[in-house]
Design an enzyme around this catalytic site. Sequence first.
Site, PDB file in Angstrom:
ATOM      1  N   ASP A  36      24.093 -14.035  15.582  1.00  0.00           N
ATOM      2  CA  ASP A  36      23.280 -14.465  14.430  1.00  0.00           C
ATOM      3  C   ASP A  36      24.239 -15.041  13.381  1.00  0.00           C
ATOM      4  OD1 ASP A  36      21.481 -14.390  12.004  1.00  0.00           O
ATOM      5  OD2 ASP A  36      20.170 -13.321  13.379  1.00  0.00           O
ATOM      6  N   GLY A  79      10.153 -18.394   8.467  1.00  0.00           N
ATOM      7  CA  GLY A  79       9.681 -17.467   7.447  1.00  0.00           C
ATOM      8  C   GLY A  79       8.166 -17.433   7.482  1.00  0.00           C
ATOM      9  N   CYS A 121       1.685 -20.528  16.380  1.00  0.00           N
ATOM     10  CA  CYS A 121       1.639 -21.770  15.570  1.00  0.00           C
ATOM     11  C   CYS A 121       1.608 -23.023  16.447  1.00  0.00           C
ATOM     12  CB  CYS A 121       2.829 -21.840  14.622  1.00  0.00           C
ATOM     13  SG  CYS A 121       2.709 -20.634  13.301  1.00  0.00           S
ATOM     14  N   TYR A 150       6.950 -26.588  12.379  1.00  0.00           N
ATOM     15  CA  TYR A 150       7.376 -25.351  13.061  1.00  0.00           C
ATOM     16  C   TYR A 150       6.709 -25.240  14.435  1.00  0.00           C
ATOM     17  CZ  TYR A 150       7.720 -20.252  13.783  1.00  0.00           C
ATOM     18  OH  TYR A 150       7.940 -18.998  14.304  1.00  0.00           O
ATOM     19  N   LYS A 154       8.299 -25.595  18.328  1.00  0.00           N
ATOM     20  CA  LYS A 154       8.110 -24.537  19.328  1.00  0.00           C
ATOM     21  C   LYS A 154       7.543 -25.125  20.627  1.00  0.00           C
ATOM     22  CE  LYS A 154       9.183 -20.626  17.139  1.00  0.00           C
ATOM     23  NZ  LYS A 154      10.436 -19.962  17.522  1.00  0.00           N
ATOM     24  N   ASN A 179       1.874 -12.969  14.835  1.00  0.00           N
ATOM     25  CA  ASN A 179       2.132 -12.159  13.620  1.00  0.00           C
ATOM     26  C   ASN A 179       2.651 -10.754  13.899  1.00  0.00           C
ATOM     27  OD1 ASN A 179       1.118 -14.166  11.723  1.00  0.00           O
ATOM     28  ND2 ASN A 179      -0.856 -13.734  12.680  1.00  0.00           N
ATOM     29  N   GLU A 192       9.344 -13.698   3.689  1.00  0.00           N
ATOM     30  CA  GLU A 192       8.509 -12.623   4.205  1.00  0.00           C
ATOM     31  C   GLU A 192       7.130 -13.144   4.603  1.00  0.00           C
ATOM     32  OE1 GLU A 192       9.621 -13.077   1.232  1.00  0.00           O
ATOM     33  OE2 GLU A 192       8.030 -12.848  -0.242  1.00  0.00           O
ATOM     34  N   LYS A 193       6.500 -12.407   5.540  1.00  0.00           N
ATOM     35  CA  LYS A 193       5.161 -12.790   6.009  1.00  0.00           C
ATOM     36  C   LYS A 193       4.115 -11.914   5.330  1.00  0.00           C
ATOM     37  CE  LYS A 193       6.627 -14.808  10.107  1.00  0.00           C
ATOM     38  NZ  LYS A 193       6.004 -15.192  11.328  1.00  0.00           N
ATOM     39  N   ALA A 194       2.848 -12.249   5.608  1.00  0.00           N
ATOM     40  CA  ALA A 194       1.749 -11.631   4.856  1.00  0.00           C
ATOM     41  C   ALA A 194       1.790 -10.086   4.831  1.00  0.00           C
ATOM     42  CB  ALA A 194       0.415 -12.133   5.389  1.00  0.00           C
TER      43      ALA A 194
HETATM   44  P1  NAD Z   1      13.887 -13.620  11.495  1.00  0.00           P
HETATM   45  O1  NAD Z   1      13.962 -14.744  10.505  1.00  0.00           O
HETATM   46  O2  NAD Z   1      13.879 -12.238  10.962  1.00  0.00           O
HETATM   47  O3  NAD Z   1      15.043 -13.753  12.564  1.00  0.00           O
HETATM   48  C1  NAD Z   1      15.572 -14.980  12.987  1.00  0.00           C
HETATM   49  C2  NAD Z   1      17.074 -14.880  12.936  1.00  0.00           C
HETATM   50  O4  NAD Z   1      17.635 -16.129  13.405  1.00  0.00           O
HETATM   51  C3  NAD Z   1      17.614 -14.661  11.512  1.00  0.00           C
HETATM   52  O5  NAD Z   1      18.354 -13.463  11.434  1.00  0.00           O
HETATM   53  C4  NAD Z   1      18.478 -15.870  11.263  1.00  0.00           C
HETATM   54  O6  NAD Z   1      19.664 -15.611  10.510  1.00  0.00           O
HETATM   55  C5  NAD Z   1      18.818 -16.320  12.680  1.00  0.00           C
HETATM   56  N1  NAD Z   1      19.261 -17.710  12.670  1.00  0.00           N
HETATM   57  C6  NAD Z   1      18.702 -18.748  11.991  1.00  0.00           C
HETATM   58  N2  NAD Z   1      19.424 -19.855  12.148  1.00  0.00           N
HETATM   59  C7  NAD Z   1      20.484 -19.504  12.954  1.00  0.00           C
HETATM   60  C8  NAD Z   1      21.592 -20.229  13.449  1.00  0.00           C
HETATM   61  N3  NAD Z   1      21.772 -21.524  13.162  1.00  0.00           N
HETATM   62  N4  NAD Z   1      22.481 -19.571  14.235  1.00  0.00           N
HETATM   63  C9  NAD Z   1      22.314 -18.244  14.509  1.00  0.00           C
HETATM   64  N5  NAD Z   1      21.264 -17.516  14.063  1.00  0.00           N
HETATM   65  C10 NAD Z   1      20.362 -18.144  13.286  1.00  0.00           C
HETATM   66  O7  NAD Z   1      12.573 -13.897  12.364  1.00  0.00           O
HETATM   67  P2  NAD Z   1      11.794 -12.939  13.377  1.00  0.00           P
HETATM   68  O8  NAD Z   1      10.506 -12.577  12.740  1.00  0.00           O
HETATM   69  O9  NAD Z   1      12.680 -11.867  13.880  1.00  0.00           O
HETATM   70  O10 NAD Z   1      11.457 -13.976  14.551  1.00  0.00           O
HETATM   71  C11 NAD Z   1      12.218 -14.044  15.758  1.00  0.00           C
HETATM   72  C12 NAD Z   1      11.680 -15.194  16.615  1.00  0.00           C
HETATM   73  O11 NAD Z   1      10.280 -15.000  16.862  1.00  0.00           O
HETATM   74  C13 NAD Z   1      11.795 -16.565  15.944  1.00  0.00           C
HETATM   75  O12 NAD Z   1      12.108 -17.529  16.928  1.00  0.00           O
HETATM   76  C14 NAD Z   1      10.407 -16.820  15.406  1.00  0.00           C
HETATM   77  O13 NAD Z   1      10.141 -18.202  15.281  1.00  0.00           O
HETATM   78  C15 NAD Z   1       9.546 -16.158  16.462  1.00  0.00           C
HETATM   79  N6  NAD Z   1       8.226 -15.757  15.932  1.00  0.00           N
HETATM   80  C16 NAD Z   1       8.130 -14.711  15.066  1.00  0.00           C
HETATM   81  C17 NAD Z   1       6.870 -14.344  14.596  1.00  0.00           C
HETATM   82  C18 NAD Z   1       6.698 -13.172  13.668  1.00  0.00           C
HETATM   83  O14 NAD Z   1       5.549 -12.826  13.372  1.00  0.00           O
HETATM   84  N7  NAD Z   1       7.757 -12.533  13.187  1.00  0.00           N
HETATM   85  C19 NAD Z   1       5.735 -15.049  14.991  1.00  0.00           C
HETATM   86  C20 NAD Z   1       5.884 -16.126  15.848  1.00  0.00           C
HETATM   87  C21 NAD Z   1       7.129 -16.458  16.344  1.00  0.00           C
END
Ligand code: NAD
Length: 333
Positions: A36, A79, A121, A150, A154, A179, A192-194
């Site tokens: 990360d 986000g 999404c 976004y 994907k 979500n 942050e999300k909802a």
């Molecule tokens: P998050 O933002 O908490 O985690 C994503 C991580 O990716 C972050 O820690 C960020 O620092 C890291 N990152 C970003 N750019 C980077 C880079 N250039 N190099 C290395 N690391 C990098 O998000 P999350 O909620 O843990 O989501 C994880 C995955 O699930 C994502 O791909 C997101 O799109 C997908 N997703 C999440 C949700 C949800 O509800 N949380 C819903 C749909 C999809």
Amino acid sequence: MSAPAGRALVTGAGGFIGHHLVASLKKRGFWVRGVDLKHPEYSDSHADEFLVADLRQAESCRAATAGIDDVYALAADMGGMGFIANNHSIILHNNALINLHTIEAARVNGVKRLLYTSSACVYPEFKQTEANVSPLREEDAYPAMPQDAYGWEKLITERLCYHYREDYGLDTRVVRFHNIFGPLGSWDGGREKAPAALCRKVARAKLSGEHEIEIWGDGEQTRSFCYIDDCVEGLYRLMQSGFQEPLNLGQDRLISINDLARIVARIAGIEVKLRHVPGPMGVRGRNSDNTLLRKVLGWEPAISLEDGLSITYGWIEEQVRGQLSGGAAGKSA
Ligand code: NAD
């Protein structure tokens, strides 16, 4: 000491889902490398090895995937609605680079399996115009018309997985999250999300004694929400399955943002007045059809919204108390 169950890489291991996934893979006996831009914010990583690296760079992706059996590709610049609606080009640019380089590095390094985390999404905006929306089946993604950059990015990476499988035999998985929420995720600062935002607003209302919170839009927009423990269980099950097509992972209980806020307030033990203000709302309604999930994994998320929110609210109230008393709440293991 017994041999590890395998060598796994979790990209985005400093983020919300990645951090929880690392912990659960460790419990299952895997040797885990996390990568990360940053270490997890609220709790130390359980990874055997943690690389701080920028996955927009091809060489970082090659170093991260070296000697790995299973890649869980979670890293993304993302986000909640506020971030997604206001950062289209950044999201498209950064995430395209991360995903193009990650999958190519996995191929070059002979990774066995790659699981890509896509999103609800991707589904077309025209299928999500009513609050009382029909649950979305995987095939509903086409004809494509995601609302935001976004979702387009994907969808393109889903196609990338498909073509790497067809052209190079890389064994890929694609999950579409609906979500995901829980403790140890962003709860303040704009990403942050909802669920986390509502927990923060309710906690501040409770601690300040001013029992009114802001809701973006009329609050009648609907979603389904899945607790993090179910999410990481589903990820592991999907990786083990032979299933290579996109699969929903979420709950199928539809709820409005207003009702979500009321549940959080009940958990906090207060009554709140909802004040509706202009703000990004995303699509009008979105729910997961879990028919294929049940068929493929013989399982579906089971932790109730109330149980998941109780744990999440408790953690966020602790963070808010820490913030109000002038210090960080500190890392927990
Ligand atoms: P998050 O933002 O908490 O985690 C994503 C991580 O990716 C972050 O820690 C960020 O620092 C890291 N990152 C970003 N750019 C980077 C880079 N250039 N190099 C290395 N690391 C990098 O998000 P999350 O909620 O843990 O989501 C994880 C995955 O699930 C994502 O791909 C997101 O799109 C997908 N997703 C999440 C949700 C949800 O509800 N949380 C819903 C749909 C999809």
